[in-house]
Design a protein around this motif. Structure first.
Motif, PDB file in Angstrom:
ATOM      1  N   ALA A   8     -21.675  13.006   1.786  1.00  6.58           N
ATOM      2  CA  ALA A   8     -21.330  13.067   3.205  1.00  6.58           C
ATOM      3  C   ALA A   8     -22.590  13.130   4.074  1.00  6.58           C
ATOM      4  O   ALA A   8     -22.679  12.453   5.111  1.00  6.58           O
ATOM      5  N   PHE A   9     -23.574  13.918   3.637  1.00 10.93           N
ATOM      6  CA  PHE A   9     -24.823  14.044   4.398  1.00 10.93           C
ATOM      7  C   PHE A   9     -25.522  12.698   4.518  1.00 10.93           C
ATOM      8  O   PHE A   9     -25.956  12.292   5.606  1.00 10.93           O
ATOM      9  N   HIS A  10     -25.635  11.983   3.414  1.00  9.72           N
ATOM     10  CA  HIS A  10     -26.359  10.710   3.433  1.00  9.72           C
ATOM     11  C   HIS A  10     -25.610   9.642   4.217  1.00  9.72           C
ATOM     12  O   HIS A  10     -26.240   8.803   4.874  1.00  9.72           O
ATOM     13  N   LEU A  11     -24.288   9.661   4.177  1.00 11.56           N
ATOM     14  CA  LEU A  11     -23.530   8.703   4.990  1.00 11.56           C
ATOM     15  C   LEU A  11     -23.691   9.014   6.474  1.00 11.56           C
ATOM     16  O   LEU A  11     -23.766   8.099   7.305  1.00 11.56           O
ATOM     17  N   LEU A  12     -23.774  10.291   6.807  1.00 12.19           N
ATOM     18  CA  LEU A  12     -24.011  10.669   8.197  1.00 12.19           C
ATOM     19  C   LEU A  12     -25.396  10.210   8.641  1.00 12.19           C
ATOM     20  O   LEU A  12     -25.565   9.685   9.749  1.00 12.19           O
ATOM     21  N   GLN A  13     -26.387  10.386   7.756  1.00 14.35           N
ATOM     22  CA  GLN A  13     -27.746   9.944   8.056  1.00 14.35           C
ATOM     23  C   GLN A  13     -27.847   8.425   8.169  1.00 14.35           C
ATOM     24  O   GLN A  13     -28.642   7.899   8.942  1.00 14.35           O
TER      25      GLN A  13
END
Length: 643
Positions: free
Chosen positions: A385-390
């Motif tokens: 989720a963090f990397h998709l947000l980034q």
């Protein structure tokens, strides 16, 4: 059965190579200069057969301070470290540095070997043993066995092999990722084999005939042959010391530091986000943008250390650092790395890679700092989720997410399904397995509605904007498929209405002001009075004041939507009743006559000018009432429809 790598570490001339020779029967000093000088310069490799039938790969690393970079290359992939300390000298500078390197590389299993046992008495040996235990008290070797041996007499070798065997049983049989990766530590040619590389297979497996890629050069080749411990094999698996030769790969196309992996499995990067530990043994703080030597796998790359949350880092401190490289490299999340100062060269820190393919960050961004802090402890769902947000609107594919989460395909599939079910992420392309974060998707939806709101404010008399024009207002790098998904979602949610090619907010209604209503009546009256010989629209606008002239095109569009007016040609409009009456006359004429030429059409229209005749004839062609045959028009053989 799990494959395990045992590596030596320790100061120069403390007997590492002699120990390996006594254990395995293999002399790992293979270079002429090594024989001449009596020191190990390059990495040496051997195999150790344990009493229970297991075979360990053994890596002998150099101890001289000038060759520590070779030691780091060899230490990558080690499961068990044998920290070698000469009983007659005790703890020395490279003993300390090698221990720091092993700690930074995340090695958790090991033992201490006190070599040259035959050169000291019992009292001295007891004293050295006590010093070593104190030295290791706060390290991962604090509880490790300390075994005195003599490579010359063989004393202590049985106890050492038993201790190694015991440690081998404790090494987990689970590797980080299923993607095949082999960092290259040696490259050479052999007659009849061509280019040969060696390295420790740190994850996955590879078989003869597989297509592989050399990173970061992105050169593709096919595996011609494999050897493990000098034995030809069809498949090499994670943890094995592996030699590999290729089909048609030149010696100049691969070098130490490269990584062999499947095509498109890894991504070249010029920067990584990391969790960086600055060693307490450093004498001064680390300043932002300090040039350093970055070691990962078997590679050494010069880099700038970008401190994301501070201007300098004091010895013993830990924090988020983005390293920016001079040349590209490849890695995955959780890979360990070591950082050495540029000059003079010494180990200053290291840690774990959090994001192997990040964007360039601005410093002191709380969102980035907080995100990386959580990422160091995050599970698969949080990491994805963090990397998709980034990633923002660009999103990420499943192969991208494997790099940044370090999960197997099966594990990642489960994680993504959970995130999809919770509507935290969305699929943007099923075939490509591409995803976007829900917050990013919501931002795109907000961008569309905000733009439409402003557009309606600026053009209150326009029904809406063309769908393609609205899509063109988004950043150019956003794919059309995603934009269609955004607009379709807005329609589905009732926030937006699509009418033909036009889109508008569902709340938008065209409403004329008093002065605009007067303008509407004025324009309509002009056309009604002109009948079949209307003026060009530009002529009407020319006689209006500035405010009316600006509003006139929008008012005309309203008249067209209200079916009061019809556009026949650019800048030429007719009242609908006029065209309806003319259509009846044309139909009557063609029902009585086979065709109609321009002169006859002019007569039917009451002798109007040619500037009206041709546009009107083409208009009726366009409405499918008539069809052109040469210079004449015929009635189409179908039901007659209204204008």
């Amino acid at each position: 059965m799990k494959e395990i790598i045992l590596g030596t570490a320790g100061h120069i001339d403390h007997g590492k190579t002699s120990l390996v020779r006594a254990l395995t029967g293999t002399d790992t000093d293979r270079l002429k200069e090594e024989k001449k000088r009596g020191i190990t310069i390059e990495l040496g490799f051997a195999a150790l057969d344990l009493p229970d039938g297991r075979r360990l790969g053994v890596v002998d690393v150099p101890g001289h301070e000038k060759f520590v970079k070779n030691m780091v290359a060899g230490a990558s992939g080690i499961d068990i470290v044998a920290m070698v300390i000469a009983a007659d000298e005790g703890i020395m500078p490279q003993t300390r540095e090698h221990l720091e390197i092993c700690s930074l590389l995340g090695i958790r299993h090991g033992l201490v070997v006190l070599t040259k046992r035959d050169m000291v008495d019992e009292d001295w040996l007891d004293m050295v043993t006590e010093d070593v235990r104190d030295f290791l008290s706060e390290s991962f070797l604090s509880e490790a066995p300390i075994i005195p041996v003599s490579s010359h007499t063989g004393e202590g070798m049985e106890e050492l092999i038993a201790a190694i065997s015991q440690l081998a049983s404790l090494v987990p049989d689970i590797r980080n990722t299923t993607v095949f990766r082999l960092p290259v530590d040696r490259v050479f040619t052999m007659k009849g084999f061509g280019t040969v590389i060696t390295g420790t297979l740190i994850s996955g497996s590879v078989s003869t005939g597989d297509t592989v890629m050399v990173y970061p050069a992105l050169t593709q080749s096919r595996v011609r042959g494999l050897q493990v411990h000098n034995q030809s094999v069809q498949t090499a698996v994670c943890g094995q010391r592996t030699a590999m030769n290729f089909q048609g790969l030149d010696l100049s196309e691969v070098q130490r530091g490269d990584v062999i992996a499947p095509p498109d499995a890894l991504k070249n990067t010029f920067m990584v986000d990391t969790d960086f530990q600055y060693l307490s043994s450093n004498e001064k703080p680390l300043k932002n943008r300090t040039r350093v030597r970055f070691h990962a796998g078997t590679s050494e790359i010069t880099a700038l250390a970008i401190l994301l949350d501070r201007d300098s880092m004091a010895p013993g401190e830990k924090g988020p650092v983005q390293f920016r490289f001079d040349t590209p490299m490849v890695c995955v999340r959780d890979d360990r790395y070591v950082v050495r100062s540029y000059s003079p060269v010494r180990t200053i820190g290291g840690g774990a890679i959090l994001n192997p393919v990040p964007q360039k960050h601005k410093r002191f961004q709380e969102k980035i700092i907080s995100g990386l802090s959580h990422l160091s402890e995050a599970g698969g769902e949080e990491a994805a989720a963090f990397h998709l947000l980034q990633a923002g609107p660009s999103g990420a594919t499943m192969s991208d997410l494997r790099l940044v989460t370090n999960l197997s395909e099966k594990q990642l599939t489960t994680v993504l399904q959970k995130l999809l079910s919770a509507r935290i992420i969305l699929v943007t392309d099923k075939e490509a397995k591409a995803y976007i974060h829900g917050e990013v998707f919501a931002q795109l939806c907000s961008f569309a509605t905000d733009y439409l709101s402003e557009y309606h404010r600026m053009h209150p008399l326009k029904e809406g904007i063309s769908k393609e024009e609205l899509k063109s207002k988004f950043p150019a790098y956003i794919q059309g498929r995603l934009l269609n998904q955004v607009l379709n979602q807005l329609v589905k949610d009732g926030e937006m209405v699509q009418q033909g090619d036009l889109v508008r907010l569902s709340s938008h209604k065209v409403a004329l002001q008093v002065d605009q209503e007067a303008l509407r009546s004025q324009i309509l009256r002009i056309y009604q009075e002109a009948g079949i010989t209307p003026p060009y629209f530009r002529e009407i606008i020319r006689n209006l004041d500035q405010a009316q002239a600006q509003a006139a095109p929008d008012v005309m569009q309203i008249l067209i939507r209200e079916k009061e007016m019809v556009r026949v040609k650019e800048d030429l409009f007719f009242p609908r009743p006029v065209l309806e009456e003319l259509q009846k006359k044309v139909i009557d004429f063609l029902l009585q006559n086979d065709d109609m030429n321009p002169t006859q059409f002019k007569d039917v229209c009451g002798g109007i000018a040619r500037k009206y005749v041709i546009p009107l004839m083409e208009y009726f062609d366009g409405t499918q009432l008539t069809i052109r045959v040469g210079d004449t028009r015929k009635l189409r053989k179908r039901d007659i429809r209204e204008v």
